[in-house]
Design a protein around this motif. Structure first.
Motif, short mmCIF file in Angstrom:
data_model
loop_
_atom_site.label_atom_id
_atom_site.label_comp_id
_atom_site.label_asym_id
_atom_site.label_seq_id
_atom_site.Cartn_x
_atom_site.Cartn_y
_atom_site.Cartn_z
N PRO A 87 0.83 -1.21 0.00
CA PRO A 87 0.00 0.00 0.00
C PRO A 87 0.86 1.27 0.00
O PRO A 87 1.98 1.28 0.51
CB PRO A 87 -0.78 -0.10 1.32
CG PRO A 87 -0.72 -1.53 1.71
CD PRO A 87 0.55 -2.07 1.15
N ARG A 88 0.31 2.32 -0.55
CA ARG A 88 1.05 3.58 -0.67
C ARG A 88 1.43 4.15 0.69
O ARG A 88 2.51 4.69 0.87
CB ARG A 88 0.21 4.59 -1.45
CG ARG A 88 0.94 5.90 -1.67
CD ARG A 88 0.18 6.83 -2.54
NE ARG A 88 -0.03 6.18 -3.82
CZ ARG A 88 -0.53 6.77 -4.89
NH1 ARG A 88 -0.89 8.02 -4.81
NH2 ARG A 88 -0.69 6.12 -6.02
N TRP A 89 0.54 4.02 1.69
CA TRP A 89 0.84 4.60 2.99
C TRP A 89 2.04 3.91 3.65
O TRP A 89 2.79 4.53 4.39
CB TRP A 89 -0.38 4.56 3.91
CG TRP A 89 -0.86 3.19 4.29
CD1 TRP A 89 -1.77 2.43 3.65
CD2 TRP A 89 -0.43 2.43 5.43
NE1 TRP A 89 -1.94 1.23 4.29
CE2 TRP A 89 -1.14 1.20 5.39
CE3 TRP A 89 0.46 2.65 6.46
CZ2 TRP A 89 -0.97 0.22 6.36
CZ3 TRP A 89 0.63 1.66 7.43
CH2 TRP A 89 -0.09 0.47 7.36
#
Length: 69
Positions: free
Chosen positions: A16-18
């Motif tokens: 995930p990007r986070w």
């Protein structure tokens, strides 16, 4: 025919990007701390800083700051 450059329809999703953002931020902070320590910009830090320069135990048998060891 499916577009080879388009999003994949099968398999597991990537990271995930986070998670990537947090990883970059943490790595940057660690690099800044290491850089500050290596270049001397962080000042004189370390355990010897709190010993008054001598590192000797006080005559009363207590250590630095009056604590008994």
């Amino acid at each position: 025919m499916a577009d080879p450059d388009g999003p994949s329809s099968g398999g597991e999703p990537g990271v995930p990007r986070w998670v990537k953002v947090i990883g970059v931020v943490v790595a940057t902070l660690i690099a800044l701390v290491v850089l500050a320590q290596v270049t001397g910009l962080a000042g004189d830090h370390g355990p010897g800083r709190h010993l008054g320069g001598l590192g000797a135990v006080a005559p009363g048998g207590s250590g630095p700051g009056g604590f008994l060891w």
